[in-house]
Scaffold this active site. Structure first.
Site, PDB file in Angstrom:
ATOM      1  N   ASP A   1      19.922  15.305 -62.819  1.00  0.00           N
ATOM      2  CA  ASP A   1      19.685  14.140 -61.969  1.00  0.00           C
ATOM      3  C   ASP A   1      18.825  13.118 -62.709  1.00  0.00           C
ATOM      4  O   ASP A   1      17.758  13.452 -63.229  1.00  0.00           O
ATOM      5  CB  ASP A   1      18.952  14.647 -60.711  1.00  0.00           C
ATOM      6  CG  ASP A   1      18.904  13.626 -59.603  1.00  0.00           C
ATOM      7  OD1 ASP A   1      18.558  12.457 -59.871  1.00  0.00           O
ATOM      8  OD2 ASP A   1      19.190  14.012 -58.453  1.00  0.00           O
TER       9      ASP A   1
ATOM     10  N   GLU B   1      24.021  13.180 -66.329  1.00  0.00           N
ATOM     11  CA  GLU B   1      25.154  13.561 -65.470  1.00  0.00           C
ATOM     12  C   GLU B   1      24.950  14.995 -64.976  1.00  0.00           C
ATOM     13  O   GLU B   1      24.913  15.921 -65.782  1.00  0.00           O
ATOM     14  CB  GLU B   1      26.468  13.449 -66.266  1.00  0.00           C
ATOM     15  CG  GLU B   1      27.714  13.910 -65.525  1.00  0.00           C
ATOM     16  CD  GLU B   1      27.885  13.242 -64.161  1.00  0.00           C
ATOM     17  OE1 GLU B   1      28.097  12.016 -64.108  1.00  0.00           O
ATOM     18  OE2 GLU B   1      27.791  13.956 -63.135  1.00  0.00           O
TER      19      GLU B   1
ATOM     20  N   ASP C   1      28.788   7.011 -57.255  1.00  0.00           N
ATOM     21  CA  ASP C   1      29.420   7.678 -56.102  1.00  0.00           C
ATOM     22  C   ASP C   1      29.391   6.743 -54.901  1.00  0.00           C
ATOM     23  O   ASP C   1      28.327   6.234 -54.533  1.00  0.00           O
ATOM     24  CB  ASP C   1      28.675   8.975 -55.765  1.00  0.00           C
ATOM     25  CG  ASP C   1      28.955  10.080 -56.771  1.00  0.00           C
ATOM     26  OD1 ASP C   1      30.004  10.020 -57.450  1.00  0.00           O
ATOM     27  OD2 ASP C   1      28.127  10.997 -56.900  1.00  0.00           O
TER      28      ASP C   1
ATOM     29  N   ARG D   1      38.717   6.964 -67.129  1.00  0.00           N
ATOM     30  CA  ARG D   1      39.805   7.449 -66.269  1.00  0.00           C
ATOM     31  C   ARG D   1      39.521   7.113 -64.814  1.00  0.00           C
ATOM     32  O   ARG D   1      40.424   6.790 -64.054  1.00  0.00           O
ATOM     33  CB  ARG D   1      39.957   8.966 -66.412  1.00  0.00           C
ATOM     34  CG  ARG D   1      40.983   9.335 -67.449  1.00  0.00           C
ATOM     35  CD  ARG D   1      40.834  10.749 -67.841  1.00  0.00           C
ATOM     36  NE  ARG D   1      39.474  10.938 -68.347  1.00  0.00           N
ATOM     37  CZ  ARG D   1      38.986  12.091 -68.764  1.00  0.00           C
ATOM     38  NH1 ARG D   1      39.716  13.173 -68.685  1.00  0.00           N
ATOM     39  NH2 ARG D   1      37.754  12.171 -69.235  1.00  0.00           N
TER      40      ARG D   1
HETATM   41  C1  LIG Z   1      32.296   8.216 -59.421  1.00  0.00           C
HETATM   42  S1  LIG Z   1      31.628   8.999 -60.797  1.00  0.00           S
HETATM   43  C2  LIG Z   1      31.845   7.802 -62.100  1.00  0.00           C
HETATM   44  C3  LIG Z   1      31.730   8.411 -63.458  1.00  0.00           C
HETATM   45  C4  LIG Z   1      31.691   7.428 -64.647  1.00  0.00           C
HETATM   46  N1  LIG Z   1      30.510   6.602 -64.617  1.00  0.00           N
HETATM   47  C5  LIG Z   1      32.918   6.586 -64.732  1.00  0.00           C
HETATM   48  O1  LIG Z   1      32.836   5.388 -64.472  1.00  0.00           O
HETATM   49  O2  LIG Z   1      33.987   7.141 -65.060  1.00  0.00           O
HETATM   50  C6  LIG Z   1      29.874   8.896 -60.461  1.00  0.00           C
HETATM   51  C7  LIG Z   1      29.058   9.907 -61.244  1.00  0.00           C
HETATM   52  O3  LIG Z   1      27.655   9.727 -60.985  1.00  0.00           O
HETATM   53  C8  LIG Z   1      27.049  11.001 -61.029  1.00  0.00           C
HETATM   54  N2  LIG Z   1      25.755  10.963 -60.321  1.00  0.00           N
HETATM   55  C9  LIG Z   1      25.570  10.931 -58.988  1.00  0.00           C
HETATM   56  N3  LIG Z   1      24.263  10.967 -58.688  1.00  0.00           N
HETATM   57  C10 LIG Z   1      23.592  11.030 -59.867  1.00  0.00           C
HETATM   58  C11 LIG Z   1      22.210  11.116 -60.215  1.00  0.00           C
HETATM   59  N4  LIG Z   1      21.262  11.167 -59.289  1.00  0.00           N
HETATM   60  N5  LIG Z   1      21.901  11.166 -61.532  1.00  0.00           N
HETATM   61  C12 LIG Z   1      22.859  11.122 -62.475  1.00  0.00           C
HETATM   62  N6  LIG Z   1      24.183  11.050 -62.198  1.00  0.00           N
HETATM   63  C13 LIG Z   1      24.539  11.004 -60.911  1.00  0.00           C
HETATM   64  C14 LIG Z   1      28.063  11.904 -60.357  1.00  0.00           C
HETATM   65  O4  LIG Z   1      27.877  13.267 -60.675  1.00  0.00           O
HETATM   66  C15 LIG Z   1      29.386  11.345 -60.878  1.00  0.00           C
HETATM   67  O5  LIG Z   1      29.851  12.023 -62.014  1.00  0.00           O
END
Ligand SMILES: C[S@@+](CC[C@H](N)C(=O)[O-])C[C@H]1O[C@@H](n2cnc3c(N)ncnc32)[C@H](O)[C@@H]1O
Length: 244
Positions: free
Chosen positions: A132, A105, A154, A224
């Site tokens: 990443d 994350e 995302d 959440r």
């Molecule tokens: C919409 S949030 C959902 C968070 C969590 N999975 C949930 O369901 O509550 C999507 C998450 O993916 C992370 N994310 C986006 N691109 C990423 C990447 N390349 N590597 C790791 N995480 C990533 C973002 O920072 C964000 O916190």
């Protein structure tokens, strides 16, 4: 997330070098100002909990990780991509102590939230990469992943941003290469067009659709983020893919 633009309220701790990637990353790495306690979790707890040798700064030669050293044991290796606040990750790692779990994350506030939970619920079988996931894919040693969670990635709703979504070859191809035969890949999303792109692109990377339903998995742990989506009337899709 560049050297020219350091985030002023990140604690100056070497552990945070892992947040840097030299790839194009379009998401947020920083939200509200971190509270003093959150800064403390990052300074005090993250160094022991994070996976070393993933960031490009720390491992410029991109040598493969010694997973045995990082996560000893012979249990299956599971990966959670974008764990957000960490609720699902901490629950799963704690409920499956035989599993070796990696969570990625880049959003520092989410990492701090996860660290808070890990003070309450320590998980010796869990390591974090606060960055990443593509940097992790570079250094995973071969086909090692038995299960992968992509929970509410995302959405990137604008059509011109769809190529930034996780369900694109740039992410799916290295993910597929890191999966063992028979590995499970779970994708949850509440965005209809994301669900469409998932069905199109994930099989093109080699995964086979196994389950597609509006009912969550039996061991699902809601976050959440999901609760907000449900309150706002969005409809989740829970999909399971498998590698041949
Ligand atoms: C919409 S949030 C959902 C968070 C969590 N999975 C949930 O369901 O509550 C999507 C998450 O993916 C992370 N994310 C986006 N691109 C990423 C990447 N390349 N590597 C790791 N995480 C990533 C973002 O920072 C964000 O916190």
């Amino acid at each position: 997330m560049s050297d020219e633009n350091p985030k002023p309220d990140l604690p100056p701790h070497p552990a945070l070098a892992a947040l840097r990637t030299n790839r194009n990353f379009y998401g947020r790495v920083h939200g509200k100002t971190l509270r003093p306690a959150q800064r403390r979790y990052l300074s005090e707890d993250l160094p022991a909990l994070r996976l070393r040798g993933v960031s490009i700064d720390e491992n410029p030669e991109r040598e493969k990780l010694d997973l045995q050293a990082a996560l000893p044991g012979d249990g299956p290796l599971w990966l959670e991509v974008g764990f957000g606040g960490g609720e699902h990750m901490v629950h799963m790692a704690h409920a499956n102590p035989q599993v070796r779990y990696i969570g990625c994350e880049p959003f520092v506030n989410g990492v701090a939230m996860a660290l808070y939970q890990l003070r309450e619920t320590p998980c010796p079988n869990l390591k974090l990469h606060p960055g990443d996931v593509r940097d992790l894919f570079d250094v995973l040693p071969g086909t090692v992943l038995g299960k992968v969670f992509l929970n509410y990635p995302d959405p990137w709703p604008k059509a011109r941003h769809h190529r930034r979504r996780f369900v694109t070859p740039e992410h799916l191809e290295p993910l597929f290469r890191a999966c063992k035969p028979g590995a499970e890949f779970r994708v949850a999303t509440d965005i209809a067009d994301y669900a469409r792109q998932t069905l199109e692109e994930v099989p093109q990377a080699g995964f086979v659709l196994e389950r597609d339903t509006g009912e969550p998995w039996a061991d699902w742990y809601s976050t959440r983020y999901e609760q907000k989506a449900l309150r706002e009337g969005r409809v989740p899709h829970y999909r399971t893919f498998r590698t041949p």
